[in-house]
Every structure is written in C-alpha cells, then in structure tokens.
Design a protein around this motif. Structure first.
Motif, PDB file in Angstrom:
ATOM      1  N   MET A 169      14.115   3.479  76.552  1.00  0.00           N
ATOM      2  CA  MET A 169      15.163   4.289  75.919  1.00  0.00           C
ATOM      3  C   MET A 169      16.106   4.870  76.967  1.00  0.00           C
ATOM      4  SD  MET A 169      13.115   6.342  72.922  1.00  0.00           S
ATOM      5  CE  MET A 169      14.541   7.343  72.546  1.00  0.00           C
ATOM      6  N   SER A 170      15.555   5.303  78.088  1.00  0.00           N
ATOM      7  CA  SER A 170      16.385   5.844  79.157  1.00  0.00           C
ATOM      8  C   SER A 170      17.334   4.783  79.695  1.00  0.00           C
ATOM      9  CB  SER A 170      15.490   6.377  80.278  1.00  0.00           C
ATOM     10  OG  SER A 170      16.258   6.828  81.372  1.00  0.00           O
ATOM     11  N   SER A 171      16.835   3.567  79.834  1.00  0.00           N
ATOM     12  CA  SER A 171      17.674   2.473  80.323  1.00  0.00           C
ATOM     13  C   SER A 171      18.723   2.073  79.294  1.00  0.00           C
ATOM     14  CB  SER A 171      16.797   1.274  80.680  1.00  0.00           C
ATOM     15  OG  SER A 171      17.561   0.213  81.198  1.00  0.00           O
ATOM     16  N   MET A 172      18.328   2.022  78.023  1.00  0.00           N
ATOM     17  CA  MET A 172      19.262   1.622  76.963  1.00  0.00           C
ATOM     18  C   MET A 172      20.358   2.658  76.738  1.00  0.00           C
ATOM     19  SD  MET A 172      16.603   0.059  74.135  1.00  0.00           S
ATOM     20  CE  MET A 172      15.504  -1.294  74.555  1.00  0.00           C
ATOM     21  N   ALA A 173      20.038   3.916  76.981  1.00  0.00           N
ATOM     22  CA  ALA A 173      21.023   4.980  76.754  1.00  0.00           C
ATOM     23  C   ALA A 173      22.208   4.875  77.714  1.00  0.00           C
ATOM     24  CB  ALA A 173      20.353   6.341  76.892  1.00  0.00           C
ATOM     25  N   SER A 174      22.007   4.181  78.830  1.00  0.00           N
ATOM     26  CA  SER A 174      23.086   4.057  79.815  1.00  0.00           C
ATOM     27  C   SER A 174      24.027   2.896  79.515  1.00  0.00           C
ATOM     28  CB  SER A 174      22.495   3.879  81.218  1.00  0.00           C
ATOM     29  OG  SER A 174      21.771   2.656  81.305  1.00  0.00           O
ATOM     30  N   ILE A 175      23.714   2.085  78.494  1.00  0.00           N
ATOM     31  CA  ILE A 175      24.577   0.958  78.131  1.00  0.00           C
ATOM     32  C   ILE A 175      25.799   1.487  77.375  1.00  0.00           C
ATOM     33  CG2 ILE A 175      24.724  -1.216  76.861  1.00  0.00           C
ATOM     34  CD1 ILE A 175      21.714  -1.512  77.186  1.00  0.00           C
ATOM     35  N   PRO A 176      27.014   1.159  77.817  1.00  0.00           N
ATOM     36  CA  PRO A 176      28.221   1.676  77.148  1.00  0.00           C
ATOM     37  C   PRO A 176      28.300   1.237  75.689  1.00  0.00           C
ATOM     38  CG  PRO A 176      28.762   0.717  79.288  1.00  0.00           C
ATOM     39  CD  PRO A 176      27.334   0.356  79.003  1.00  0.00           C
ATOM     40  N   GLU A 177      28.684   2.143  74.841  1.00  0.00           N
ATOM     41  CA  GLU A 177      28.821   1.853  73.412  1.00  0.00           C
ATOM     42  C   GLU A 177      29.925   0.825  73.163  1.00  0.00           C
ATOM     43  OE1 GLU A 177      27.596   2.223  69.518  1.00  0.00           O
ATOM     44  OE2 GLU A 177      26.719   3.165  71.319  1.00  0.00           O
ATOM     45  N   ASP A 178      30.896   0.750  74.085  1.00  0.00           N
ATOM     46  CA  ASP A 178      32.001  -0.193  73.921  1.00  0.00           C
ATOM     47  C   ASP A 178      31.520  -1.636  73.814  1.00  0.00           C
ATOM     48  OD1 ASP A 178      33.539   2.021  74.143  1.00  0.00           O
ATOM     49  OD2 ASP A 178      34.268   1.601  76.178  1.00  0.00           O
ATOM     50  N   LEU A 179      30.453  -1.966  74.536  1.00  0.00           N
ATOM     51  CA  LEU A 179      29.935  -3.334  74.501  1.00  0.00           C
ATOM     52  C   LEU A 179      29.444  -3.703  73.100  1.00  0.00           C
ATOM     53  CD1 LEU A 179      27.929  -3.474  77.866  1.00  0.00           C
ATOM     54  CD2 LEU A 179      30.215  -4.375  77.395  1.00  0.00           C
ATOM     55  N   TYR A 180      28.768  -2.770  72.454  1.00  0.00           N
ATOM     56  CA  TYR A 180      28.276  -3.029  71.100  1.00  0.00           C
ATOM     57  C   TYR A 180      29.431  -3.104  70.103  1.00  0.00           C
ATOM     58  CZ  TYR A 180      23.612  -1.999  72.904  1.00  0.00           C
ATOM     59  OH  TYR A 180      22.440  -2.029  73.617  1.00  0.00           O
ATOM     60  N   GLU A 181      30.420  -2.245  70.292  1.00  0.00           N
ATOM     61  CA  GLU A 181      31.569  -2.260  69.378  1.00  0.00           C
ATOM     62  C   GLU A 181      32.353  -3.563  69.504  1.00  0.00           C
ATOM     63  OE1 GLU A 181      33.750   1.216  70.351  1.00  0.00           O
ATOM     64  OE2 GLU A 181      32.296   2.619  69.473  1.00  0.00           O
ATOM     65  N   SER A 182      32.544  -4.027  70.732  1.00  0.00           N
ATOM     66  CA  SER A 182      33.274  -5.277  70.948  1.00  0.00           C
ATOM     67  C   SER A 182      32.524  -6.467  70.367  1.00  0.00           C
ATOM     68  CB  SER A 182      33.515  -5.492  72.441  1.00  0.00           C
ATOM     69  OG  SER A 182      34.302  -4.457  72.982  1.00  0.00           O
ATOM     70  N   SER A 183      31.203  -6.478  70.578  1.00  0.00           N
ATOM     71  CA  SER A 183      30.399  -7.587  70.056  1.00  0.00           C
ATOM     72  C   SER A 183      30.366  -7.576  68.536  1.00  0.00           C
ATOM     73  CB  SER A 183      28.969  -7.509  70.608  1.00  0.00           C
ATOM     74  OG  SER A 183      28.315  -6.330  70.154  1.00  0.00           O
ATOM     75  N   ALA A 184      30.387  -6.368  67.937  1.00  0.00           N
ATOM     76  CA  ALA A 184      30.403  -6.269  66.475  1.00  0.00           C
ATOM     77  C   ALA A 184      31.708  -6.832  65.915  1.00  0.00           C
ATOM     78  CB  ALA A 184      30.207  -4.826  66.046  1.00  0.00           C
ATOM     79  N   LEU A 185      32.803  -6.581  66.619  1.00  0.00           N
ATOM     80  CA  LEU A 185      34.090  -7.115  66.195  1.00  0.00           C
ATOM     81  C   LEU A 185      34.121  -8.642  66.294  1.00  0.00           C
ATOM     82  CD1 LEU A 185      36.541  -4.535  67.829  1.00  0.00           C
ATOM     83  CD2 LEU A 185      35.963  -4.761  65.408  1.00  0.00           C
ATOM     84  N   ASP A 186      33.345  -9.191  67.231  1.00  0.00           N
ATOM     85  CA  ASP A 186      33.262 -10.646  67.392  1.00  0.00           C
ATOM     86  C   ASP A 186      32.267 -11.279  66.428  1.00  0.00           C
ATOM     87  OD1 ASP A 186      35.144 -10.649  69.389  1.00  0.00           O
ATOM     88  OD2 ASP A 186      33.674 -10.441  71.003  1.00  0.00           O
ATOM     89  N   GLY A 187      31.626 -10.442  65.595  1.00  0.00           N
ATOM     90  CA  GLY A 187      30.720 -10.960  64.583  1.00  0.00           C
ATOM     91  C   GLY A 187      29.252 -10.969  64.964  1.00  0.00           C
ATOM     92  N   ALA A 188      28.899 -10.333  66.065  1.00  0.00           N
ATOM     93  CA  ALA A 188      27.496 -10.306  66.500  1.00  0.00           C
ATOM     94  C   ALA A 188      26.703  -9.317  65.652  1.00  0.00           C
ATOM     95  CB  ALA A 188      27.401  -9.930  67.968  1.00  0.00           C
ATOM     96  N   GLY A 189      25.560  -9.767  65.137  1.00  0.00           N
ATOM     97  CA  GLY A 189      24.685  -8.905  64.364  1.00  0.00           C
ATOM     98  C   GLY A 189      23.752  -8.109  65.255  1.00  0.00           C
ATOM     99  N   VAL A 190      22.826  -7.400  64.632  1.00  0.00           N
ATOM    100  CA  VAL A 190      21.904  -6.538  65.371  1.00  0.00           C
ATOM    101  C   VAL A 190      21.027  -7.342  66.328  1.00  0.00           C
ATOM    102  CG1 VAL A 190      19.971  -4.941  65.154  1.00  0.00           C
ATOM    103  CG2 VAL A 190      21.872  -4.800  63.534  1.00  0.00           C
ATOM    104  N   LEU A 191      20.456  -8.447  65.850  1.00  0.00           N
ATOM    105  CA  LEU A 191      19.589  -9.255  66.694  1.00  0.00           C
ATOM    106  C   LEU A 191      20.364  -9.890  67.847  1.00  0.00           C
ATOM    107  CD1 LEU A 191      17.248 -11.048  64.116  1.00  0.00           C
ATOM    108  CD2 LEU A 191      16.681  -9.191  65.671  1.00  0.00           C
ATOM    109  N   LYS A 192      21.545 -10.378  67.561  1.00  0.00           N
ATOM    110  CA  LYS A 192      22.377 -10.978  68.609  1.00  0.00           C
ATOM    111  C   LYS A 192      22.713  -9.953  69.681  1.00  0.00           C
ATOM    112  CE  LYS A 192      24.898 -14.309  70.366  1.00  0.00           C
ATOM    113  NZ  LYS A 192      24.280 -15.548  70.910  1.00  0.00           N
ATOM    114  N   GLN A 193      23.040  -8.737  69.259  1.00  0.00           N
ATOM    115  CA  GLN A 193      23.340  -7.669  70.221  1.00  0.00           C
ATOM    116  C   GLN A 193      22.124  -7.333  71.067  1.00  0.00           C
ATOM    117  OE1 GLN A 193      24.773  -4.466  67.774  1.00  0.00           O
ATOM    118  NE2 GLN A 193      26.887  -5.215  67.738  1.00  0.00           N
ATOM    119  N   PHE A 194      20.955  -7.335  70.429  1.00  0.00           N
ATOM    120  CA  PHE A 194      19.730  -6.999  71.164  1.00  0.00           C
ATOM    121  C   PHE A 194      19.457  -8.012  72.267  1.00  0.00           C
ATOM    122  CE2 PHE A 194      15.118  -7.388  71.770  1.00  0.00           C
ATOM    123  CZ  PHE A 194      14.802  -6.094  72.136  1.00  0.00           C
ATOM    124  N   PHE A 195      19.529  -9.306  71.934  1.00  0.00           N
ATOM    125  CA  PHE A 195      19.186 -10.343  72.909  1.00  0.00           C
ATOM    126  C   PHE A 195      20.315 -10.640  73.895  1.00  0.00           C
ATOM    127  CE2 PHE A 195      16.094 -11.327  69.531  1.00  0.00           C
ATOM    128  CZ  PHE A 195      14.937 -11.381  70.293  1.00  0.00           C
TER     129      PHE A 195
END
Length: 276
Positions: free
Chosen positions: A159-185
């Motif tokens: 959790m400590s490591s994941m908290a440092s990942i910028p939220e922008d990366l998830y937002e950009s990937s969501a706009l490209d159509g990436a789902g939860v599992l795709k974002q995780f891997f």
C-alpha cells in the motif's frame, strides 16, 4: 556487527566440524562427517521438503492476497477503509504463541470453529477431521496459519508503494479504455515491482523462522515428523539428542540455503526500473 553477527556465524561453521554434545568439554573433530550423515538422514530430508513446501505455498498465496487487498484498499474508496487497514494488520502484531493457540482451537476436531462450520453443510463428511493430526493435511493447516499472519504486514508495504503512483497514470489509462485488471497488471504491478522483489527475500527468511515457532507451539513436529522443518529438526538434534555439532551442521545448511535462495530470487526477478 563483529560480536553479534560475524562471530556467531563463524562459530556455527566451526562447531559443525565437531562431534560434540554441547555441554561436555570434550570435542572430537570429525571434519565433514556431519554433513555426510545429513545427506542420508531421511528425517532431515523430510524437514527440508516440508520447509520448501511452506516457502512456496506461503509465498505464492501471501503475495497474491497482499497485492490484491493492497490494491483494493488503495484504489477503491468506501466507508470504513481505515478500519479494514487496522483489521488486516492486527495478526502481525500478535505473538506467534497467541496465533498458535487461536488456530489450535480453530482446528480442534470436536469443538473447533472450522469443523463446526463445515458440519453445518455436511454433518457426516466433516465430522471430527484431524486438521493437526492427519499427516496428509497438517502441513497445509500450518501454511494457512502462516499466510493469515503475514498478509497484513506485506499488504501495508505494498500500500505504501502503491500510494506513490501518480493518479494521472490511472486517469490516462481509463481514458484509453483500460479496465481495473488492465490497470493493475500494466501500472500497479510494474511500479511496485521493486518492493515486491524486496519482500520476496523477507518471505523466505520469515517463513523459515516463523515455521519453527509455529511447529514448536502447535504440533511439535508431529504427527510422525510430518511437520518437522529445518529449524525444529536442528533444535531437537542440538538440544535434545545431545548432537550439538550435528545440529550446527544443519544450521550451516539452513544458512547456505537461505542465502542461495534469496540470491536466486533477486536474480530471476530483476527487471528494468520503471520511472514516472
């Protein structure tokens, strides 16, 4: 470092070359005879197999559950998330003796929680299963206990490591159509890989150490040696059978095995560092 680390390690190597009871002033130098005996000691080989089994099972399941729970508690927003974080971490602050007593009660064949729950669905099939008395399943009962105890600790690290990942990366990937599992891997796992590599070494060392405490408190190595592990067998040889030198030879093997396995894990999990 010299007094509390280097000297004890050198002493273990030195004493493994002697036939000695541990308390007698007489020591007989036997060279590598203790190691030759180890090669044909079926009880030691069985303890080696049990240790390998626990390392593999505990590592795989603890890693998987800790990563999943860490991702959920980091990415998903819901009420009471702080409470869940505390609940998951509680097993790690409990004494291994307390955990052993809890799971011994849970595994009790007559009044235990596990058999009582299973009898609600199949009264005849689940009556009186010996979770700690059956040679075929007892090692897996111990593995479940170790997994339960370790998940919260590694979950917090992830959790400590994941908290440092910028939220922008998830937002950009969501706009490209990436789902939860795709974002995780594609995002979460690669960017936490350095932490995962570090914890793999912890898995090996902690499983070897905690399995000894758990076996001592719950089964004593039984039934018929089916839960004997590296350190429990070493302890019995060194302190019960008056074969201190032989026990130290087992200690040398444990030391070498831990070091080599940790080095191998670090080598095969080496990846390019992802930056953001």
């Amino acid at each position: 470092m010299a007094i509390f680390m280097l000297y004890p390690v050198v002493s273990v190597f030195q004493m493994s070359l002697y036939k000695w009871g541990g308390y007698s002033p007489d020591k007989q130098f036997v060279g590598f005879d203790n190691f030759k005996i180890l090669a044909g000691d079926m009880n030691f080989i069985r303890s080696f197999q049990n240790t390998i089994l626990l390392i593999v099972v505990v590592t795989v399941f603890t890693l998987a559950f800790a990563l999943v729970f860490a991702a959920i508690l980091t990415r998903v927003k819901f009420k009471g998330i702080g409470l869940f974080r505390v609940i998951f971490y509680i097993p790690n602050i409990l004494s291994i003796v307390v955990i052993s007593a809890m799971f011994s009660a849970i595994y009790d064949p007559t009044q235990g929680l596990l058999n009582s729950f299973l009898r609600l669905f199949h009264p005849a099939n689940w009556a009186g299963i010996q979770w700690l008395g059956n040679e075929k399943i007892v090692i897996f009962s111990l593995a479940i206990t170790l997994i339960w105890q370790a998940i919260g600790y590694y979950m917090v690290m992830y959790m400590s490591s994941m908290a440092s990942i910028p939220e922008d990366l998830y937002e950009s990937s969501a706009l490209d159509g990436a789902g939860v599992l795709k974002q995780f891997f594609s995002i979460t796992l690669p960017l936490t890989w350095s932490t995962i590599r570090t914890t793999l070494t912890f898995f090996v060392i902690s499983t070897i150490n905690l399995s000894f405490l758990l076996v001592t408190a719950m089964t004593g190595g039984g039934p018929n040696g089916s839960t004997e592990v590296f350190l429990s067998y070493m302890y019995k040889q060194a302190n019960t059978n008056s074969a201190y030198g032989y026990g130290m030879a087992i200690g040398v093997v444990v030391f070498g095995f831990s070091f080599i396995l940790s080095a191998v894990l670090q080598a095969i999990t080496k990846r390019d560092i992802y930056e953001f």
